[in-house]
Design a protein around this motif. Structure first.
Motif, PDB file in Angstrom:
ATOM      1  N   ARG A 129       0.831  -1.206   0.000  1.00 44.15           N
ATOM      2  CA  ARG A 129       0.000   0.000   0.000  1.00 44.15           C
ATOM      3  C   ARG A 129       0.863   1.253   0.000  1.00 44.15           C
ATOM      4  N   HIS A 130       0.483   2.227  -0.798  1.00 46.56           N
ATOM      5  CA  HIS A 130       1.122   3.531  -0.778  1.00 46.56           C
ATOM      6  C   HIS A 130       0.473   4.401   0.283  1.00 46.56           C
ATOM      7  N   ILE A 131       1.250   5.299   0.844  1.00 45.67           N
ATOM      8  CA  ILE A 131       0.742   6.265   1.815  1.00 45.67           C
ATOM      9  C   ILE A 131       0.941   7.659   1.236  1.00 45.67           C
ATOM     10  N   VAL A 132      -0.142   8.376   1.095  1.00 44.79           N
ATOM     11  CA  VAL A 132      -0.101   9.760   0.623  1.00 44.79           C
ATOM     12  C   VAL A 132      -0.240  10.657   1.849  1.00 44.79           C
ATOM     13  N   ARG A 133       0.835  11.378   2.171  1.00 45.60           N
ATOM     14  CA  ARG A 133       0.824  12.254   3.337  1.00 45.60           C
ATOM     15  C   ARG A 133       0.683  13.703   2.878  1.00 45.60           C
ATOM     16  N   VAL A 134      -0.247  14.392   3.501  1.00 46.17           N
ATOM     17  CA  VAL A 134      -0.531  15.787   3.172  1.00 46.17           C
ATOM     18  C   VAL A 134      -0.380  16.617   4.446  1.00 46.17           C
ATOM     19  N   ILE A 135       0.498  17.616   4.415  1.00 45.43           N
ATOM     20  CA  ILE A 135       0.716  18.495   5.565  1.00 45.43           C
ATOM     21  C   ILE A 135       0.087  19.849   5.258  1.00 45.43           C
ATOM     22  N   VAL A 136      -0.805  20.306   6.127  1.00 42.85           N
ATOM     23  CA  VAL A 136      -1.476  21.595   5.930  1.00 42.85           C
ATOM     24  C   VAL A 136      -1.300  22.450   7.175  1.00 42.85           C
ATOM     25  N   GLY A 184      -2.155   1.469  -7.538  1.00 42.65           N
ATOM     26  CA  GLY A 184      -2.603   0.523  -6.528  1.00 42.65           C
ATOM     27  C   GLY A 184      -3.327   1.183  -5.369  1.00 42.65           C
ATOM     28  N   GLU A 185      -3.445   0.445  -4.265  1.00 42.68           N
ATOM     29  CA  GLU A 185      -4.138   0.948  -3.089  1.00 42.68           C
ATOM     30  C   GLU A 185      -3.297   1.999  -2.386  1.00 42.68           C
ATOM     31  N   TYR A 186      -3.985   2.947  -1.751  1.00 45.63           N
ATOM     32  CA  TYR A 186      -3.260   3.965  -1.001  1.00 45.63           C
ATOM     33  C   TYR A 186      -4.052   4.382   0.224  1.00 45.63           C
ATOM     34  N   GLN A 187      -3.354   4.922   1.169  1.00 47.61           N
ATOM     35  CA  GLN A 187      -3.958   5.451   2.390  1.00 47.61           C
ATOM     36  C   GLN A 187      -3.630   6.929   2.473  1.00 47.61           C
ATOM     37  N   LEU A 188      -4.649   7.744   2.709  1.00 44.27           N
ATOM     38  CA  LEU A 188      -4.467   9.190   2.796  1.00 44.27           C
ATOM     39  C   LEU A 188      -4.300   9.610   4.245  1.00 44.27           C
ATOM     40  N   GLU A 189      -3.266  10.381   4.520  1.00 42.63           N
ATOM     41  CA  GLU A 189      -3.040  10.930   5.852  1.00 42.63           C
ATOM     42  C   GLU A 189      -2.899  12.449   5.735  1.00 42.63           C
ATOM     43  N   VAL A 190      -3.760  13.159   6.430  1.00 44.64           N
ATOM     44  CA  VAL A 190      -3.703  14.619   6.456  1.00 44.64           C
ATOM     45  C   VAL A 190      -3.356  15.045   7.877  1.00 44.64           C
ATOM     46  N   SER A 191      -2.368  15.918   8.029  1.00 47.09           N
ATOM     47  CA  SER A 191      -1.956  16.328   9.367  1.00 47.09           C
ATOM     48  C   SER A 191      -1.430  17.752   9.350  1.00 47.09           C
ATOM     49  N   SER A 192      -1.283  18.311  10.539  1.00 47.37           N
ATOM     50  CA  SER A 192      -0.654  19.622  10.694  1.00 47.37           C
ATOM     51  C   SER A 192       0.835  19.419  10.938  1.00 47.37           C
ATOM     52  N   PRO A 193       1.651  20.446  10.714  1.00 48.29           N
ATOM     53  CA  PRO A 193       3.096  20.289  10.937  1.00 48.29           C
ATOM     54  C   PRO A 193       3.418  20.079  12.411  1.00 48.29           C
ATOM     55  N   GLY A 194       4.419  19.261  12.696  1.00 47.46           N
ATOM     56  CA  GLY A 194       4.901  19.119  14.060  1.00 47.46           C
ATOM     57  C   GLY A 194       5.911  20.205  14.374  1.00 47.46           C
ATOM     58  N   VAL A 225       2.839  24.133  23.937  1.00 44.34           N
ATOM     59  CA  VAL A 225       2.961  23.185  22.843  1.00 44.34           C
ATOM     60  C   VAL A 225       1.758  22.263  22.886  1.00 44.34           C
ATOM     61  N   THR A 226       1.051  22.132  21.768  1.00 47.37           N
ATOM     62  CA  THR A 226      -0.164  21.334  21.744  1.00 47.37           C
ATOM     63  C   THR A 226       0.166  19.850  21.825  1.00 47.37           C
ATOM     64  N   ASP A 227      -0.815  19.061  22.304  1.00 47.28           N
ATOM     65  CA  ASP A 227      -0.630  17.620  22.377  1.00 47.28           C
ATOM     66  C   ASP A 227      -0.393  17.037  20.995  1.00 47.28           C
ATOM     67  N   GLU A 228      -1.040  17.623  19.973  1.00 45.41           N
ATOM     68  CA  GLU A 228      -0.891  17.107  18.617  1.00 45.41           C
ATOM     69  C   GLU A 228       0.539  17.293  18.116  1.00 45.41           C
ATOM     70  N   GLU A 229       1.166  18.430  18.451  1.00 41.42           N
ATOM     71  CA  GLU A 229       2.530  18.677  18.017  1.00 41.42           C
ATOM     72  C   GLU A 229       3.491  17.695  18.673  1.00 41.42           C
ATOM     73  N   LEU A 230       3.272  17.413  19.953  1.00 37.48           N
ATOM     74  CA  LEU A 230       4.119  16.455  20.631  1.00 37.48           C
ATOM     75  C   LEU A 230       3.916  15.065  20.056  1.00 37.48           C
ATOM     76  N   THR A 231       2.682  14.737  19.660  1.00 40.28           N
ATOM     77  CA  THR A 231       2.395  13.450  19.047  1.00 40.28           C
ATOM     78  C   THR A 231       3.134  13.303  17.733  1.00 40.28           C
ATOM     79  N   GLU A 232       3.240  14.419  16.976  1.00 37.28           N
ATOM     80  CA  GLU A 232       3.962  14.368  15.708  1.00 37.28           C
ATOM     81  C   GLU A 232       5.406  13.956  15.928  1.00 37.28           C
ATOM     82  N   ILE A 233       6.021  14.447  17.027  1.00 38.72           N
ATOM     83  CA  ILE A 233       7.405  14.080  17.321  1.00 38.72           C
ATOM     84  C   ILE A 233       7.494  12.600  17.660  1.00 38.72           C
TER      85      ILE A 233
END
Length: 213
Positions: A57-64, A99-109, A191-199
């Motif tokens: 599977r391919h992973i398409v990562r999108v950072i916004v 082929g198959e892919y999984q989309l991941e959208v996230s904010s920057p860490g 620092v937000t919990d999401e930013e720490l999770t990114e690390i």
């Protein structure tokens, strides 16, 4: 923060044939052409699009990102909009991802390098480490460069003002290398919990084969 999208489907099913880097670069450009208008319409900036492979599977990562950051609910909304746009492009005959892919959208860490003026502006008040071109050479920087740790005071389209030990200096972006935000334990409440999770999540990517780099 990451919103995981559903797996996309190809009419011919999953394909695992290795592709040249130039082909992957073209696919990335095609993906960006589809995704960027959707992100812009939602009021955010598209920071990065990457394609990697994990097994079949391919992973398409999108950072916004956006001024004031982007919340989890907004990430979910953008993810749904991007997924719909990719589906529409595929149905129109575009072979965006093999082929198959999984989309991941996230904010920057917080580990995202500060390169563009908007990156510096959105990190006003934070402590950063950055290489300044010119000046006395140091062991951890190139010849004629010096590495400093300073706080971002303000930033506009041409310069960023940094405070180092109480002394404020304006630097042109062309005189700076990528900035790195320093996590201050005395300021962890900022620092937000999401930013720490990114690390933390970055350590889980070691087993993913990146086909772009």
């Amino acid at each position: 923060m990451t919103q995981r999208g559903r797996a996309g489907r190809s009419a011919t099913g999953p394909r695992t044939t290795a592709r040249p880097k130039s082909d992957l670069a073209n696919r990335r450009a095609q993906l960006r052409a589809v995704i960027e208008p959707v992100v812009t319409e939602a009021g955010y900036d598209l920071e990065e699009v990457s394609v990697s492979r994990a097994g079949r599977r391919h992973i398409v990562r999108v950072i916004v990102d956006g001024d004031g950051g982007i919340g989890l609910d907004s990430v979910a909304e953008v993810s749904r909009a991007v997924s719909a746009a990719l589906d529409a492009a595929e149905e129109a005959g575009g072979d965006l991802v093999a082929g198959e892919y999984q989309l991941e959208v996230s904010s920057p860490g917080v580990d995202r390098p500060l390169i563009l003026p908007r990156h510096w502006r959105r990190n006003a008040g934070r402590l950063v480490k950055v290489t300044v071109k010119g000046g006395a050479p140091q062991a951890d920087a190139g010849e004629g460069d010096r590495q400093i740790t300073a706080r971002v005071v303000s930033a506009d389209d041409e310069t960023v003002t940094l405070d180092q030990d109480g002394q404020q200096t304006a630097h042109r972006y062309t005189d700076l290398g990528p900035g790195r935000v320093q996590v201050e334990f005395s300021r962890l409440d900022q620092v937000t919990d999401e930013e720490l999770t990114e690390i933390d999540d970055s350590d889980d990517d070691d087993d993913v084969e990146d086909e772009e780099r």
